[in-house]
Write a protein that holds these residues in place. Structure first.
Motif, PDB file in Angstrom:
ATOM      1  N   UNK A  78      14.862  -6.165  21.220  1.00  0.00           N
ATOM      2  CA  UNK A  78      14.111  -7.239  21.884  1.00  0.00           C
ATOM      3  C   UNK A  78      12.914  -7.661  21.033  1.00  0.00           C
ATOM      4  N   UNK A  79      12.158  -6.683  20.551  1.00  0.00           N
ATOM      5  CA  UNK A  79      10.962  -7.016  19.757  1.00  0.00           C
ATOM      6  C   UNK A  79      11.367  -7.685  18.436  1.00  0.00           C
ATOM      7  N   UNK A  80      12.385  -7.154  17.768  1.00  0.00           N
ATOM      8  CA  UNK A  80      12.823  -7.730  16.488  1.00  0.00           C
ATOM      9  C   UNK A  80      13.266  -9.178  16.666  1.00  0.00           C
ATOM     10  N   UNK A  81      13.897  -9.462  17.806  1.00  0.00           N
ATOM     11  CA  UNK A  81      14.444 -10.796  18.013  1.00  0.00           C
ATOM     12  C   UNK A  81      13.377 -11.791  18.467  1.00  0.00           C
ATOM     13  N   UNK A  82      12.273 -11.291  18.996  1.00  0.00           N
ATOM     14  CA  UNK A  82      11.221 -12.198  19.480  1.00  0.00           C
ATOM     15  C   UNK A  82      10.072 -12.370  18.494  1.00  0.00           C
ATOM     16  N   UNK A  83       9.690 -11.299  17.841  1.00  0.00           N
ATOM     17  CA  UNK A  83       8.449 -11.313  17.054  1.00  0.00           C
ATOM     18  C   UNK A  83       8.694 -11.819  15.635  1.00  0.00           C
ATOM     19  N   UNK A  84       7.956 -12.866  15.293  1.00  0.00           N
ATOM     20  CA  UNK A  84       7.916 -13.334  13.904  1.00  0.00           C
ATOM     21  C   UNK A  84       6.597 -12.877  13.313  1.00  0.00           C
ATOM     22  N   UNK A  85       6.555 -12.697  11.992  1.00  0.00           N
ATOM     23  CA  UNK A  85       5.295 -12.244  11.385  1.00  0.00           C
ATOM     24  C   UNK A  85       4.135 -13.128  11.831  1.00  0.00           C
ATOM     25  N   UNK A  86       3.056 -12.472  12.258  1.00  0.00           N
ATOM     26  CA  UNK A  86       1.863 -13.210  12.669  1.00  0.00           C
ATOM     27  C   UNK A  86       1.797 -13.522  14.162  1.00  0.00           C
ATOM     28  N   UNK A 123      15.587 -13.786  12.365  1.00  0.00           N
ATOM     29  CA  UNK A 123      15.447 -12.423  12.887  1.00  0.00           C
ATOM     30  C   UNK A 123      15.666 -11.439  11.737  1.00  0.00           C
ATOM     31  N   UNK A 124      14.739 -10.508  11.606  1.00  0.00           N
ATOM     32  CA  UNK A 124      14.690  -9.652  10.419  1.00  0.00           C
ATOM     33  C   UNK A 124      15.686  -8.499  10.428  1.00  0.00           C
ATOM     34  N   UNK A 184      17.458 -18.329  19.927  1.00  0.00           N
ATOM     35  CA  UNK A 184      18.359 -19.341  19.363  1.00  0.00           C
ATOM     36  C   UNK A 184      17.649 -20.211  18.337  1.00  0.00           C
ATOM     37  N   UNK A 185      16.345 -20.459  18.555  1.00  0.00           N
ATOM     38  CA  UNK A 185      15.624 -21.269  17.575  1.00  0.00           C
ATOM     39  C   UNK A 185      15.577 -20.549  16.229  1.00  0.00           C
ATOM     40  N   UNK A 186      15.476 -19.239  16.284  1.00  0.00           N
ATOM     41  CA  UNK A 186      15.408 -18.471  15.038  1.00  0.00           C
ATOM     42  C   UNK A 186      16.785 -18.390  14.377  1.00  0.00           C
TER      43      UNK A 186
END
Ligand code: PLP
Length: 414
Positions: A81-89, A246-247, A223-225
């Motif tokens: 969940x965190x990996x898919x939501x959080x972008x750097x910054x 997603x990283x 989905x935007x990512x």
């Protein structure tokens, strides 16, 4: 090399596991796990997947379309969940009231979040308004909160915070690993955007699979990512578009939800036997009924607490926010927490837990979760704890605990 007799065949000692997880697995779940493997695109298997999704929606009390398991332990669900939501910054607010709040920080940092933490003393939870004030000030993209903190045995009320997150456009991510299936987790009513449940806690399924659910607000970000990942070639272009792909590959929810959709796009090989286990674990929850199941957890919790106090021991933490599935007991002066736990395991085959950090050696944690949340287990742990304490030089009110617990069961039976 000559094999010893022990290496030839596993010999599992009989145990009553009264920790906050993993807990004893229901025999029905173990039987389901021994069924033959199916291919992951076999209609007989995809039918099971669809049933798992339906049952997860019911257990999470949600109309979310997305409710499916992540292959991996609960931490894998948190990371997905965190990996898919959080972008750097991205700003992420983490109110911490025990060990598992720190885990959100640890995962968020690795994905480049700008983390803001709040702390309250272990053994208590946050006043919702404190969190809401911080939310207004920081305006994070994500608020990450633990519902049931197994390290301290406390449960954070979520509804007010959930509604405030909607108002201030933050996504509320909730770790309900230790409450899902044992206490009320009302995903829709409390406005929780993404929720991670646990298998090896109140579902009584082995560790290794993790139910999650998320709503359209979360899906939109994911989905935007994904579009970015496919459509833009270079990192600098992506940064210019201010959306980063997603990283993680394994934990990319946009790809995982494609496999869980009717399109069945391949990702990793589904953990078939764990899927069977989850299916049976969820059937057990829904056969019992959520309301009846939560009452069962409360009754056994009460018998345990009353018994502990009758023995002359003290419960740890603020009683107003106690988790029904974990009971923390203050270790009395003059006895070693680990010595008592060792006697209990060696002489009675009962396992209870210690705790972490500043609470290490200070409290025992006793889990009453899922299949392990039973009268015979509660009575056994009270009897065993009393005897082990006496063995280790502690003083207790002899014989009081079981009588007090039996009174609770008699009352509940009326
Ligand atoms: C047990 C637990 C976890 C971690 O689960 P694993 O399956 O060990 O990865 C996370 N959060 C809470 C609240 C837990 O109790």
């Amino acid at each position: 090399m000559e094999r010893t007799k022990e290496q030839k065949m596993l010999k599992i000692p009989p145990r009553k596991i009264m920790t906050p997880g993993p807990v004893e697995v229901d025999p029905r779940v173990l039987r389901a796990m021994s069924m033959p493997i199916l291919g992951q695109f076999d209609p007989a298997f995809t039918q099971i997947m669809n049933e798992v999704m339906d049952m997860l929606r019911e257990a999470f009390q949600t109309k979310n379309h997305w409710a499916y398991p992540i292959d991996g332990t609960s931490r894998a669900g948190l990371e997905a969940v965190i990996a898919s939501l959080i972008e750097p910054g991205d700003r992420m607010l983490v109110p911490i009231y025990g060990r598992f709040g720190d885990l959100f920080v640890e995962i968020g940092e690795r994905y480049g979040a700008e983390i803001h933490t709040m702390n309250c003393p272990w053994g208590t939870v946050f006043e919702p308004q404190e969190v809401i004030n911080e939310l207004k000030k920081i305006r994070p993209k994500v608020v990450a909160l633990v519902h049931g903190e197994t390290s301290t045995g406390r449960m954070q009320p979520l509804s007010e915070i959930g509604h405030a997150c909607r108002e201030f456009d933050a996504l509320l991510v909730v770790d309900s690993v230790a409450t899902f299936g044992g206490a009320d987790v009302r995903v829709d009513e409390w406005c929780l955007d993404a929720v991670i449940g646990g298998a090896q806690k109140c579902l009584s399924v082995p560790s290794g699979i993790t139910p999650i659910t998320y709503n359209e607000r979360v899906e939109k970000v994911i989905l935007s990512r994904k579009k970015v990942a496919r459509g833009i070639a270079t990192d600098s272009d992506r940064r210019a578009a201010s959306v980063m792909p997603i990283r993680s590959n394994y934990f990319d929810l946009s790809q995982l939800q494609d496999y869980w959709s009717e399109r069945r796009l391949n990702h990793h090989t589904e953990a078939t036997s764990m899927e069977y286990a989850l299916h049976e674990g969820l059937r057990l929850v829904l056969d019992e009924g959520l309301a009846a199941r939560f009452i069962r957890h409360k009754v056994n919790e009460k018998a345990l607490m009353v018994g502990i106090e009758a023995m002359g021991l003290e419960l740890f933490g603020d009683p107003d926010c106690k988790m029904p599935t974990v009971t923390c007991v203050a270790v009395p002066d003059g006895v070693s927490a680990d010595d008592v736990r060792n006697v209990l395991l060696k002489q009675f085959g009962i396992e209870i837990a210690g705790s972490f950090g500043s609470l290490q050696g200070k409290i025992w944690r006793i889990g009453t979760m899922g299949y392990g949340c039973r009268k015979d287990n509660v009575l056994a742990v009270l009897a065993g704890l009393e005897a082990s304490l006496i063995r280790c030089g502690g003083s207790v009110n002899r014989g009081e605990a079981l009588q007090a617990a039996l009174d609770v069961y008699d009352e509940a039976a009326e």
